[in-house]
Design a protein around this motif. Sequence first.
Motif, PDB file in Angstrom:
ATOM      1  N   ALA A 141       0.837  -1.201   0.000  1.00  0.00           N
ATOM      2  CA  ALA A 141       0.000   0.000   0.000  1.00  0.00           C
ATOM      3  C   ALA A 141       0.873   1.253   0.000  1.00  0.00           C
ATOM      4  N   LEU A 142       1.935   1.242   0.793  1.00  0.00           N
ATOM      5  CA  LEU A 142       2.860   2.383   0.821  1.00  0.00           C
ATOM      6  C   LEU A 142       3.545   2.575  -0.524  1.00  0.00           C
ATOM      7  N   HIS A 143       3.862   1.453  -1.170  1.00  0.00           N
ATOM      8  CA  HIS A 143       4.529   1.524  -2.467  1.00  0.00           C
ATOM      9  C   HIS A 143       3.616   2.149  -3.520  1.00  0.00           C
ATOM     10  N   LEU A 144       2.338   1.802  -3.481  1.00  0.00           N
ATOM     11  CA  LEU A 144       1.378   2.385  -4.428  1.00  0.00           C
ATOM     12  C   LEU A 144       1.277   3.897  -4.235  1.00  0.00           C
ATOM     13  N   ILE A 145       1.224   4.339  -2.991  1.00  0.00           N
ATOM     14  CA  ILE A 145       1.162   5.784  -2.723  1.00  0.00           C
ATOM     15  C   ILE A 145       2.425   6.463  -3.224  1.00  0.00           C
ATOM     16  N   TRP A 146       3.559   5.831  -2.967  1.00  0.00           N
ATOM     17  CA  TRP A 146       4.849   6.369  -3.415  1.00  0.00           C
ATOM     18  C   TRP A 146       4.897   6.503  -4.932  1.00  0.00           C
ATOM     19  N   ALA A 147       4.260   5.549  -5.627  1.00  0.00           N
ATOM     20  CA  ALA A 147       4.249   5.564  -7.089  1.00  0.00           C
ATOM     21  C   ALA A 147       3.143   6.438  -7.660  1.00  0.00           C
ATOM     22  N   ALA A 178       2.670  -4.112  -8.951  1.00  0.00           N
ATOM     23  CA  ALA A 178       3.351  -3.712 -10.181  1.00  0.00           C
ATOM     24  C   ALA A 178       2.375  -3.550 -11.332  1.00  0.00           C
ATOM     25  N   ASN A 179       1.373  -4.442 -11.423  1.00  0.00           N
ATOM     26  CA  ASN A 179       0.377  -4.353 -12.502  1.00  0.00           C
ATOM     27  C   ASN A 179      -0.450  -3.082 -12.382  1.00  0.00           C
ATOM     28  N   GLN A 180      -0.841  -2.739 -11.162  1.00  0.00           N
ATOM     29  CA  GLN A 180      -1.624  -1.500 -10.973  1.00  0.00           C
ATOM     30  C   GLN A 180      -0.829  -0.282 -11.420  1.00  0.00           C
ATOM     31  N   ILE A 181       0.445  -0.265 -11.075  1.00  0.00           N
ATOM     32  CA  ILE A 181       1.285   0.880 -11.447  1.00  0.00           C
ATOM     33  C   ILE A 181       1.490   0.923 -12.955  1.00  0.00           C
ATOM     34  N   LEU A 199      -0.485  -0.299 -15.371  1.00  0.00           N
ATOM     35  CA  LEU A 199      -1.724   0.115 -16.037  1.00  0.00           C
ATOM     36  C   LEU A 199      -1.935   1.613 -15.904  1.00  0.00           C
ATOM     37  N   ALA A 200      -1.609   2.143 -14.729  1.00  0.00           N
ATOM     38  CA  ALA A 200      -1.769   3.581 -14.516  1.00  0.00           C
ATOM     39  C   ALA A 200      -0.816   4.367 -15.408  1.00  0.00           C
ATOM     40  N   CYS A 201       0.399   3.853 -15.599  1.00  0.00           N
ATOM     41  CA  CYS A 201       1.376   4.536 -16.446  1.00  0.00           C
ATOM     42  C   CYS A 201       0.935   4.548 -17.901  1.00  0.00           C
ATOM     43  N   ILE A 202       0.385   3.409 -18.352  1.00  0.00           N
ATOM     44  CA  ILE A 202      -0.092   3.329 -19.733  1.00  0.00           C
ATOM     45  C   ILE A 202      -1.212   4.329 -19.955  1.00  0.00           C
ATOM     46  N   SER A 203      -2.165   4.379 -19.003  1.00  0.00           N
ATOM     47  CA  SER A 203      -3.280   5.308 -19.111  1.00  0.00           C
ATOM     48  C   SER A 203      -2.798   6.746 -19.079  1.00  0.00           C
ATOM     49  N   SER A 204      -1.826   7.013 -18.219  1.00  0.00           N
ATOM     50  CA  SER A 204      -1.302   8.369 -18.105  1.00  0.00           C
ATOM     51  C   SER A 204      -0.581   8.791 -19.371  1.00  0.00           C
ATOM     52  N   ASP A 205       0.160   7.860 -19.994  1.00  0.00           N
ATOM     53  CA  ASP A 205       0.889   8.177 -21.228  1.00  0.00           C
ATOM     54  C   ASP A 205      -0.080   8.514 -22.351  1.00  0.00           C
ATOM     55  N   GLU A 260      12.783   0.745 -10.766  1.00  0.00           N
ATOM     56  CA  GLU A 260      12.405  -0.510 -10.165  1.00  0.00           C
ATOM     57  C   GLU A 260      10.936  -0.527  -9.774  1.00  0.00           C
ATOM     58  N   VAL A 261      10.333   0.651  -9.609  1.00  0.00           N
ATOM     59  CA  VAL A 261       8.957   0.717  -9.148  1.00  0.00           C
ATOM     60  C   VAL A 261       8.015  -0.022 -10.078  1.00  0.00           C
ATOM     61  N   PHE A 262       8.301   0.046 -11.369  1.00  0.00           N
ATOM     62  CA  PHE A 262       7.364  -0.476 -12.338  1.00  0.00           C
ATOM     63  C   PHE A 262       7.713  -1.874 -12.833  1.00  0.00           C
ATOM     64  N   GLN A 263       8.732  -2.490 -12.256  1.00  0.00           N
ATOM     65  CA  GLN A 263       9.124  -3.820 -12.700  1.00  0.00           C
ATOM     66  C   GLN A 263       8.376  -4.888 -11.924  1.00  0.00           C
ATOM     67  N   PRO A 264       7.454  -5.616 -12.558  1.00  0.00           N
ATOM     68  CA  PRO A 264       6.735  -6.663 -11.836  1.00  0.00           C
ATOM     69  C   PRO A 264       7.665  -7.819 -11.511  1.00  0.00           C
ATOM     70  N   LYS A 265       7.622  -8.238 -10.245  1.00  0.00           N
ATOM     71  CA  LYS A 265       8.441  -9.364  -9.818  1.00  0.00           C
ATOM     72  C   LYS A 265       7.531 -10.362  -9.116  1.00  0.00           C
ATOM     73  N   LYS A 266       7.422 -11.533  -9.694  1.00  0.00           N
ATOM     74  CA  LYS A 266       6.557 -12.543  -9.119  1.00  0.00           C
ATOM     75  C   LYS A 266       7.184 -13.065  -7.838  1.00  0.00           C
ATOM     76  N   GLN A 267       6.376 -13.062  -6.796  1.00  0.00           N
ATOM     77  CA  GLN A 267       6.844 -13.542  -5.515  1.00  0.00           C
ATOM     78  C   GLN A 267       5.884 -14.603  -5.002  1.00  0.00           C
ATOM     79  N   PRO A 268       6.411 -15.658  -4.381  1.00  0.00           N
ATOM     80  CA  PRO A 268       5.523 -16.637  -3.778  1.00  0.00           C
ATOM     81  C   PRO A 268       4.759 -15.999  -2.633  1.00  0.00           C
ATOM     82  N   SER A 269       3.516 -16.382  -2.493  1.00  0.00           N
ATOM     83  CA  SER A 269       2.713 -15.826  -1.418  1.00  0.00           C
ATOM     84  C   SER A 269       3.239 -16.309  -0.086  1.00  0.00           C
ATOM     85  N   VAL A 270       3.363 -15.382   0.839  1.00  0.00           N
ATOM     86  CA  VAL A 270       3.876 -15.715   2.160  1.00  0.00           C
ATOM     87  C   VAL A 270       2.805 -15.383   3.177  1.00  0.00           C
ATOM     88  N   LYS A 271       2.494 -16.337   4.006  1.00  0.00           N
ATOM     89  CA  LYS A 271       1.512 -16.117   5.049  1.00  0.00           C
ATOM     90  C   LYS A 271       2.234 -15.819   6.347  1.00  0.00           C
TER      91      LYS A 271
END
Length: 436
Positions: free
Chosen positions: A84-90, A158-161, A163-169, A196-207
């Motif tokens: 959530a903090l990363h989205l605000i930062w972006a 990363a996907n949200q960011i 998509l937002a960049c594409i729309s903004s462009d 690095e903000v916009f690079q999607p990196k797949k991560q295993p879900s961690v509980k």
Amino acid sequence: MCKSELKYLQTLRNSPATEVCGNHFKSSNLGHFAGCVHAAYNAPGVVQILSPFSMEGRTENLVVDVVANQGHTWVKVIARKAQALHLIWAGRGQFGERDLVRQAKDYLRCSSYHPVNFQKPHVHFAFYNQVTHPMASCLEGLGISVSGERVEVDEATANQISLACISSDEDSQGSSSSSESDDDSLEEDCESVHCEVFQPKKQPSVKHSGGPSSDKEPPSTSLQSKKDFIFRDMDLVKSLVSSMPSFDCLSEDLCKDDCSSSSSVIDKVNLDITSLITLVSSVTNGGCHFDFSEKVLAMQASEERREPVLPKLKKFLQGKKMYVCQTALDDFRSILDTLGGPGEKKRAEDLLSRVTIVEDDPSDRTKDMPYSLKIRDRSKVIFGTGDKLQAVTVTANSSFVRAAQHQGVSFAVHLHPSRALTEEKEKNAIPLSRDN
């Protein structure tokens, strides 16, 4: 503050129409308060909690969560989730939400207005629900130390960011942006890590096993029993935060500053009138075994018998260059001529032969302080001259120091108990045995 939050949650518990779940806790301020309590117990040398600091150009005070290392470190507690903090930062936050980079700039700017021993306090961000690698790198690039579990940007964020960049462009084609001149822009703050903000990196879900799941069923299925189960059995700290930052780095930084940084060593002191009197007074130089008729003198003598002031004061002054401004010197000599005894006058001459007399030259920030009953012109001159010299003012005038802090001016001071000239009063005092 905690009681206020709990009072609201209790109203939810007692409301038959509301079903309480773990999200009620997580959406409250209790996560932040839990982090503040943890930081207060674990950071070294904590002196203040939730302390307000003023700065030029800001109408509201900046509240520092924890002031550690005897004032040399400001700790900001962050309990929001990393993604959530990363989205605000972006730039994908809600309207009005300020990203951590801008908040970091406020902390850095405000700290410059409140030096401790003429050094700007170090700023530390403690993350209690993780922090993304790019954001941590950005903050460290600004000069802020970071603690907390570091994670990659997850795919959904990363996907949200992206998509937002594409729309903004698409919206901005053929137009020029006026935001390039904004000195708070993300590009200026973190150009090296912004990509690095916009690079999607797949991560295993961690509980995380920080707290019980909100869908965990209690033994009873009744609504009230479910509420009681949540309020009784939920470990608030673990359920509200997913990781506990380590503050070991703050102790290490303080040790490095004390051992290797010559700028952190106090080598100049400014003696005010109260410290000059304390150093030469008969009561601090063996004359404390009297029962004085004056209540204040009797109290000071009693305190001196229990805990002498001079040994600690001399230890602090040892090896330091001592300064006295002209106003402090003139007033001290006037008091000495009126109230001082022969022994006190002799000690005064010996002391003054070892100090450097300087002209009154108060700093600008001291001159700008408004006059009040506790902020008098004489004190402004004495403390302000020490401030201009970048010397620690040795004083018993704690009321002026507190009043100045309320005006947003923090002086570098070494406080000691107050003592008066007593030699002449010994003539009418009752001698006490050395065992008393």
